[in-house]
Design a protein around this motif. Structure first.
Motif, PDB file in Angstrom:
ATOM      1  N   GLY A 594      14.199  29.521  26.580  1.00 24.65           N
ATOM      2  CA  GLY A 594      15.228  28.646  27.134  1.00 24.65           C
ATOM      3  C   GLY A 594      14.680  27.782  28.242  1.00 24.65           C
ATOM      4  N   GLY A 595      15.189  26.582  28.318  1.00 30.24           N
ATOM      5  CA  GLY A 595      14.852  25.707  29.427  1.00 30.24           C
ATOM      6  C   GLY A 595      16.109  25.428  30.212  1.00 30.24           C
ATOM      7  N   LYS A 596      16.010  25.462  31.540  1.00 28.71           N
ATOM      8  CA  LYS A 596      17.193  25.178  32.348  1.00 28.71           C
ATOM      9  C   LYS A 596      16.781  24.525  33.652  1.00 28.71           C
ATOM     10  CE  LYS A 596      19.321  28.191  34.739  1.00 28.71           C
ATOM     11  NZ  LYS A 596      20.167  29.313  35.209  1.00 28.71           N
ATOM     12  N   LEU A 597      17.757  23.920  34.293  1.00 26.89           N
ATOM     13  CA  LEU A 597      17.526  23.291  35.595  1.00 26.89           C
ATOM     14  C   LEU A 597      18.139  24.168  36.673  1.00 26.89           C
ATOM     15  CD1 LEU A 597      18.294  19.528  34.905  1.00 26.89           C
ATOM     16  CD2 LEU A 597      16.073  20.627  35.085  1.00 26.89           C
ATOM     17  N   ASP A 598      17.308  24.586  37.610  1.00 28.32           N
ATOM     18  CA  ASP A 598      17.818  25.321  38.754  1.00 28.32           C
ATOM     19  C   ASP A 598      18.100  24.325  39.869  1.00 28.32           C
ATOM     20  OD1 ASP A 598      17.999  28.162  40.137  1.00 28.32           O
ATOM     21  OD2 ASP A 598      17.027  26.789  41.542  1.00 28.32           O
ATOM     22  N   PRO A 599      19.255  24.426  40.531  1.00 30.75           N
ATOM     23  CA  PRO A 599      19.593  23.431  41.559  1.00 30.75           C
ATOM     24  C   PRO A 599      18.644  23.421  42.740  1.00 30.75           C
ATOM     25  CG  PRO A 599      21.154  25.271  41.571  1.00 30.75           C
ATOM     26  CD  PRO A 599      20.334  25.407  40.342  1.00 30.75           C
ATOM     27  N   GLN A 600      17.899  24.515  42.949  1.00 26.96           N
ATOM     28  CA  GLN A 600      16.999  24.580  44.094  1.00 26.96           C
ATOM     29  C   GLN A 600      15.561  24.234  43.724  1.00 26.96           C
ATOM     30  OE1 GLN A 600      17.375  26.430  47.547  1.00 26.96           O
ATOM     31  NE2 GLN A 600      19.352  25.446  47.361  1.00 26.96           N
ATOM     32  N   VAL A 601      15.067  24.768  42.605  1.00 24.68           N
ATOM     33  CA  VAL A 601      13.636  24.605  42.302  1.00 24.68           C
ATOM     34  C   VAL A 601      13.359  23.667  41.135  1.00 24.68           C
ATOM     35  CG1 VAL A 601      13.218  26.920  43.194  1.00 24.68           C
ATOM     36  CG2 VAL A 601      13.428  26.591  40.732  1.00 24.68           C
ATOM     37  N   GLY A 602      14.391  23.233  40.391  1.00 23.16           N
ATOM     38  CA  GLY A 602      14.171  22.276  39.320  1.00 23.16           C
ATOM     39  C   GLY A 602      14.005  22.919  37.959  1.00 23.16           C
ATOM     40  N   PRO A 603      13.292  22.249  37.028  1.00 23.99           N
ATOM     41  CA  PRO A 603      13.198  22.743  35.649  1.00 23.99           C
ATOM     42  C   PRO A 603      12.366  24.006  35.537  1.00 23.99           C
ATOM     43  CG  PRO A 603      11.763  20.843  35.959  1.00 23.99           C
ATOM     44  CD  PRO A 603      12.573  20.970  37.208  1.00 23.99           C
ATOM     45  N   MET A 604      12.830  24.912  34.691  1.00 22.87           N
ATOM     46  CA  MET A 604      12.076  26.135  34.445  1.00 22.87           C
ATOM     47  C   MET A 604      12.300  26.586  33.010  1.00 22.87           C
ATOM     48  SD  MET A 604      14.273  28.763  36.776  1.00 22.87           S
ATOM     49  CE  MET A 604      15.898  29.328  36.281  1.00 22.87           C
ATOM     50  N   VAL A 605      11.413  27.458  32.546  1.00 24.07           N
ATOM     51  CA  VAL A 605      11.483  27.961  31.180  1.00 24.07           C
ATOM     52  C   VAL A 605      11.566  29.486  31.229  1.00 24.07           C
ATOM     53  CG1 VAL A 605       8.958  27.967  30.917  1.00 24.07           C
ATOM     54  CG2 VAL A 605      10.422  27.904  28.883  1.00 24.07           C
ATOM     55  N   VAL A 606      12.486  30.032  30.414  1.00 21.58           N
ATOM     56  CA  VAL A 606      12.719  31.472  30.336  1.00 21.58           C
ATOM     57  C   VAL A 606      12.295  31.936  28.952  1.00 21.58           C
ATOM     58  CG1 VAL A 606      14.443  33.303  30.570  1.00 21.58           C
ATOM     59  CG2 VAL A 606      14.714  31.162  31.843  1.00 21.58           C
ATOM     60  N   TYR A 607      11.589  33.048  28.871  1.00 23.47           N
ATOM     61  CA  TYR A 607      11.090  33.499  27.573  1.00 23.47           C
ATOM     62  C   TYR A 607      10.892  35.002  27.576  1.00 23.47           C
ATOM     63  CZ  TYR A 607       6.898  32.706  30.437  1.00 23.47           C
ATOM     64  OH  TYR A 607       5.989  32.687  31.480  1.00 23.47           O
ATOM     65  N   GLY A 608      11.007  35.593  26.372  1.00 19.15           N
ATOM     66  CA  GLY A 608      10.837  37.040  26.261  1.00 19.15           C
ATOM     67  C   GLY A 608      11.554  37.565  25.042  1.00 19.15           C
ATOM     68  N   PHE A 609      11.962  38.821  25.118  1.00 18.80           N
ATOM     69  CA  PHE A 609      12.523  39.508  23.964  1.00 18.80           C
ATOM     70  C   PHE A 609      14.007  39.205  23.822  1.00 18.80           C
ATOM     71  CE2 PHE A 609       8.596  41.630  24.647  1.00 18.80           C
ATOM     72  CZ  PHE A 609       8.171  42.006  23.380  1.00 18.80           C
ATOM     73  N   GLY A 610      14.422  38.907  22.585  1.00 19.93           N
ATOM     74  CA  GLY A 610      15.801  38.543  22.298  1.00 19.93           C
ATOM     75  C   GLY A 610      16.556  39.679  21.662  1.00 19.93           C
ATOM     76  N   GLY A 611      17.597  39.328  20.904  1.00 12.03           N
ATOM     77  CA  GLY A 611      18.414  40.341  20.243  1.00 12.03           C
ATOM     78  C   GLY A 611      19.066  41.261  21.262  1.00 12.03           C
ATOM     79  N   VAL A 612      19.161  42.546  20.907  1.00  9.40           N
ATOM     80  CA  VAL A 612      19.779  43.516  21.817  1.00  9.40           C
ATOM     81  C   VAL A 612      18.947  43.702  23.076  1.00  9.40           C
ATOM     82  CG1 VAL A 612      20.936  44.755  19.968  1.00  9.40           C
ATOM     83  CG2 VAL A 612      18.637  45.445  20.653  1.00  9.40           C
ATOM     84  N   PHE A 613      17.653  43.373  23.002  1.00 10.60           N
ATOM     85  CA  PHE A 613      16.782  43.570  24.159  1.00 10.60           C
ATOM     86  C   PHE A 613      17.227  42.718  25.348  1.00 10.60           C
ATOM     87  CE2 PHE A 613      13.827  44.296  20.488  1.00 10.60           C
ATOM     88  CZ  PHE A 613      13.793  45.676  20.623  1.00 10.60           C
ATOM     89  N   VAL A 614      17.810  41.564  25.074  1.00  9.46           N
ATOM     90  CA  VAL A 614      18.219  40.679  26.164  1.00  9.46           C
ATOM     91  C   VAL A 614      19.261  41.369  27.036  1.00  9.46           C
ATOM     92  CG1 VAL A 614      19.406  38.546  26.731  1.00  9.46           C
ATOM     93  CG2 VAL A 614      17.691  38.570  24.937  1.00  9.46           C
ATOM     94  N   GLU A 615      20.282  41.959  26.419  1.00  5.65           N
ATOM     95  CA  GLU A 615      21.373  42.560  27.172  1.00  5.65           C
ATOM     96  C   GLU A 615      20.995  43.912  27.762  1.00  5.65           C
ATOM     97  OE1 GLU A 615      24.032  40.949  27.848  1.00  5.65           O
ATOM     98  OE2 GLU A 615      23.436  39.243  26.632  1.00  5.65           O
ATOM     99  N   VAL A 616      20.173  44.679  27.039  1.00  4.56           N
ATOM    100  CA  VAL A 616      19.875  46.042  27.466  1.00  4.56           C
ATOM    101  C   VAL A 616      18.755  46.077  28.501  1.00  4.56           C
ATOM    102  CG1 VAL A 616      19.120  48.325  26.711  1.00  4.56           C
ATOM    103  CG2 VAL A 616      20.668  46.981  25.280  1.00  4.56           C
ATOM    104  N   LEU A 617      17.633  45.415  28.202  1.00  2.36           N
ATOM    105  CA  LEU A 617      16.458  45.511  29.064  1.00  2.36           C
ATOM    106  C   LEU A 617      16.201  44.268  29.902  1.00  2.36           C
ATOM    107  CD1 LEU A 617      13.918  47.310  26.703  1.00  2.36           C
ATOM    108  CD2 LEU A 617      15.276  48.305  28.548  1.00  2.36           C
ATOM    109  N   LYS A 618      16.773  43.138  29.487  1.00  2.00           N
ATOM    110  CA  LYS A 618      16.495  41.871  30.184  1.00  2.00           C
ATOM    111  C   LYS A 618      14.990  41.687  30.379  1.00  2.00           C
ATOM    112  CE  LYS A 618      20.932  41.686  32.623  1.00  2.00           C
ATOM    113  NZ  LYS A 618      21.542  42.849  31.966  1.00  2.00           N
ATOM    114  N   ASP A 619      14.253  41.904  29.293  1.00  2.00           N
ATOM    115  CA  ASP A 619      12.791  41.865  29.343  1.00  2.00           C
ATOM    116  C   ASP A 619      12.313  40.443  29.096  1.00  2.00           C
ATOM    117  OD1 ASP A 619      10.337  43.011  29.738  1.00  2.00           O
ATOM    118  OD2 ASP A 619      10.109  43.758  27.698  1.00  2.00           O
ATOM    119  N   VAL A 620      12.463  39.602  30.124  1.00  2.00           N
ATOM    120  CA  VAL A 620      12.100  38.196  30.016  1.00  2.00           C
ATOM    121  C   VAL A 620      11.285  37.781  31.236  1.00  2.00           C
ATOM    122  CG1 VAL A 620      14.113  37.592  28.626  1.00  2.00           C
ATOM    123  CG2 VAL A 620      14.236  37.434  31.115  1.00  2.00           C
ATOM    124  N   ALA A 621      10.585  36.666  31.097  1.00  2.00           N
ATOM    125  CA  ALA A 621       9.808  36.086  32.190  1.00  2.00           C
ATOM    126  C   ALA A 621      10.307  34.670  32.446  1.00  2.00           C
ATOM    127  CB  ALA A 621       8.321  36.071  31.833  1.00  2.00           C
TER     128      ALA A 621
END
Length: 702
Positions: A594-621
């Motif tokens: 995912g790419g998003k704009l943070d109001p303080q630091v600007g554009p950033m990219v989020v990446y990692g494990f999807g599916g159930v892992f997103v909600e359970v472990l939030k294993d992303v960088a």
């Protein structure tokens, strides 16, 4: 350039008072006690304050003044600034509160008007709502806290900066136990001079070797990130403790400093990119900054440390903590073992960690020789000495001996004072030593070493990362964005957009009728996926707008019927939609980007494990965008589930390289279109043995 402020030779104080409880009075007394320059009280109600002539106004002084401290009610500040301009004063410290710190629209408007006035007058402002600063080397204690007058002003090389003057001051009080500082600066509301300005000044300041930064939020995240990057390039370590990361903390930050605290993950990414050394508790801030003020300029000769103590239990604790934190404890080489064997009794543990036993307390010269032998071992980038004792008539002579040994050693040395008598006999010698870093926690000491290794790893990788990101720069066609309806693009439009950045997407055909959907499925080849296609439906799965593993024409018709029912139930006002028939990607590991704009630091990219892992472990960088392959690969390997991508229990490894490419491409997409796009969601990405495919995407427009 704020040198004339922090390195001022003449300081005036408006609102000066003989009253000990007033801000103006405290500032005058603090300056009078410590400052080697000229202090000028200004208050029309007094002819003399604390033995110093008091003036009716700044203009009446008739002498050059470098800066003015203003301790008057908020309503009187504009008039004082006008007086300062007449006296040709270019810098003002505003101790006054009652501006954006109120957390109200009126307070923010008052502050904005004040800044506009100061700029029109050519005056730079520190504050308002700040406690001021202390330049320890010049004694310029332009600070409102009365107890600053009692500080011993130990000169050192650590600068402490932040918005909160109270937090900076409690760190500065370490001078009472011998720790030395260069500067302590509070920016308060940061209406004009902000943390970025202060960092840039300290990078140029020869008396500062490391910067301890504690802050809530900043008015301009991009400025802070740039300043941190310049400090990294200049080789001046900045140790950061970011507060206001929780939901309750964010609310407190809003009322305290009048600015919204930024997203914690975004700041973490910014710190990683800019070389800032991040700590996660206040107790670590000074100790880590002290460590880096001494060793932040020494490149580690290895990735391991040597640990030595006179207590067997303490070395076991150190070994446990090193293993937990991933700090290597290599065994000493043969030459070191031989030297130690000749010095220590036969029952001593000659290993790493090394237990010199209680016999070491009896012979100070043997103690020092053991330290030097360990420090000379090429296996060890540094030496950690555990000091469990704080008693005995020889504690201070032993401390002086260890201090001298640290000065003469071939490797850096840190001492961990593990006694609960925090200021026990000998501790002051260690705290005041310029030759060693002192910790009161094995955990914090080991963590600082891990951060030291990481700091130099990032310095080595920085140049190649910058070159890589620059080489990858590209530009998408803005015309594609204009086709969006409402605030988002449809799935197909979103996929077309990310595909222009090299993101591999599924083959799909959009149609308007059921018969056309059947024909599309036969053209693609079964199995297929049938989805609703509409920019008005951002989350298709939640309404039942996605049917997977459709195997024949009849199932295509059934899938279309299910989608019709879902749209009628959940989106009754939807005027029109289409069916998207797509290839069914084989089962793999679901990832997200995912790419998003943070109001303080600007554009950033989020990446990692999807599916159930997103909600359970939030294993992303999270990385700032655009991101380099090196940074992404490093962050992916740190994820808990990364071993799944390398293959476990007989499964083959996935094409991680293709996934990294996809992340890089999305990071460029958000960075290069941040004026038009608020968010990009490529989810899920199916990661297979030989490729990865984005099976869904959403682009939200600003």
């Amino acid at each position: 350039m704020i040198e004339s402020l922090i390195d001022a030779k003449t300081i005036a104080v408006v609102g000066a008072s003989p009253k000990g409880s007033s801000f103006g009075g405290a500032v005058v007394r603090n300056l009078k006690k410590h400052f080697s320059g000229t202090v000028i009280p200004v208050n029309p109600n007094y002819e003399e304050i604390d033995g110093l002539q008091s003036y009716r106004s700044l203009e009446a002084i008739g002498l050059p003044v470098d800066c003015v401290g203003i301790a008057v009610p908020a309503s009187q500040v504009p008039a004082v600034l006008a007086d300062a301009a007449k006296a040709n004063i270019k810098f003002a410290i505003l101790f006054s509160s009652g501006f954006a710190d109120l957390g109200t629209d009126d307070g923010r408007k008052s502050q904005a008007a004040l800044v506009d006035l100061a700029r029109s007058l050519g005056i730079r402002i520190l504050g308002p709502n700040c406690t001021g600063f202390v330049n320890v080397h010049t004694g310029a204690a332009c600070h409102i806290l009365p107890s600053v007058v009692d500080l011993p002003m130990n000169k050192g090389s650590i600068a402490v900066i932040g918005q909160s003057g109270a937090l900076g001051y409690v760190i500065l009080q370490a001078m009472h136990r011998g720790v030395g500082f260069s500067k302590v600066i509070s920016t308060g509301n940061s209406s004009d001079i902000d943390l970025a300005d202060v960092i840039d000044y300290l990078v140029r300041d020869d008396s500062t070797k490391s910067i301890a930064l504690v802050f809530e939020s900043v008015p301009d995240g991009a400025r802070l990130i740039s300043a941190l990057g310049r400090a990294f390039v200049a080789g001046k370590p900045v140790v950061v403790y970011k507060i206001g990361t929780s939901e309750s903390g964010k609310k407190a930050a809003l009322s305290h400093s009048g600015m919204l605290a930024g997203n914690a993950a975004a700041y973490n990414a910014a710190f990683a990119r800019t070389g800032a050394i991040q700590v996660f508790n206040f107790e670590s801030l000074l100790e880590t900054a002290h460590f880096f003020s001494i060793y932040g300029y020494i490149k580690p000769k290895s990735q391991g440390v040597g640990v030595i103590s006179g207590s067997g239990g303490s070395v076991v604790m150190a070994a446990d903590k090193a293993d937990e934190l991933g700090v290597a404890l290599p065994q000493p080489n043969a030459e070191t073992v031989t030297k130690l064997s000749s010095l220590l009794p036969s029952f001593a543990a000659i290993a790493n960690p090394a237990d010199m036993t209680a016999e070491s307390v009896k012979d100070d010269s043997m103690y020092a020789e053991c330290l030097k032998a360990f420090a000379g071992d090429d296996q060890f980038a540094s030496l950690i000495l555990l000091m469990p004792s704080a008693h005995g008539h020889n504690a201070i002579p032993r401390a002086n001996l260890i201090d001298r040994a640290a000065r003469e050693m071939a490797a850096p040395m840190s001492l961990v004072w593990i006694n609960e008598w925090h200021e026990g006999v000998g501790s002051r010698v260690y705290d005041a030593s310029p030759n060693m870093a002192v910790f009161r926690s094995i955990t914090r000491c080991m963590t600082a070493h891990k951060l030291w290794f990481d700091y130099f790893d990032r310095k080595q990788a920085r140049a190649s990362q910058v070159d890589e990101v620059s080489a990858q720069a590209r530009r998408a066609s803005p015309n594609l964005l204009l086709r969006g309806r409402g605030t988002t693009l449809s799935e197909r439009e979103s996929k077309e957009f990310v595909a222009t950045y090299g993101v591999p997407i599924t083959r799909d055909i959009c149609v308007s009728t059921v018969d056309e959907a059947v024909s599309a499925a036969m053209a693609i080849g079964f199995p297929v996926v049938v989805k609703v296609e509409s920019a008005a439906i951002a989350h298709k799965t939640e309404i039942g707008g996605v049917v997977l593993n459709v195997l024949d024409a009849d199932q295509v018709r059934s899938a279309c019927a299910l989608i019709d029912q879902a749209c009628e139930k959940h989106c009754p006002d939807l005027e029109s939609y289409m069916y998207s028939v797509q290839e069914m990607v084989p089962a793999g590991i679901e990832m997200i980007v995912g790419g998003k704009l943070d109001p303080q630091v600007g554009p950033m990219v989020v990446y990692g494990f999807g599916g159930v892992f997103v909600e359970v472990l939030k294993d992303v960088a999270v990385s700032l965008a655009p991101a380099s392959r090196h940074e992404i690969e490093r962050n992916l390997k740190a994820l808990k589930l990364f071993p799944l991508l390398e293959g476990v229990r007989g499964k083959k490894s996935c094409d991680v390289g293709a996934y990294v490419d996809l992340i890089v491409n999305v990071s460029h997409a958000i960075a290069e279109n941040q004026d038009a796009i608020a968010e990009i969601d490529v989810n899920p990405v199916i990661l297979l043995e030989d490729r990865c495919v984005a099976v869904d995407s959403l682009v939200a427009l600003k």
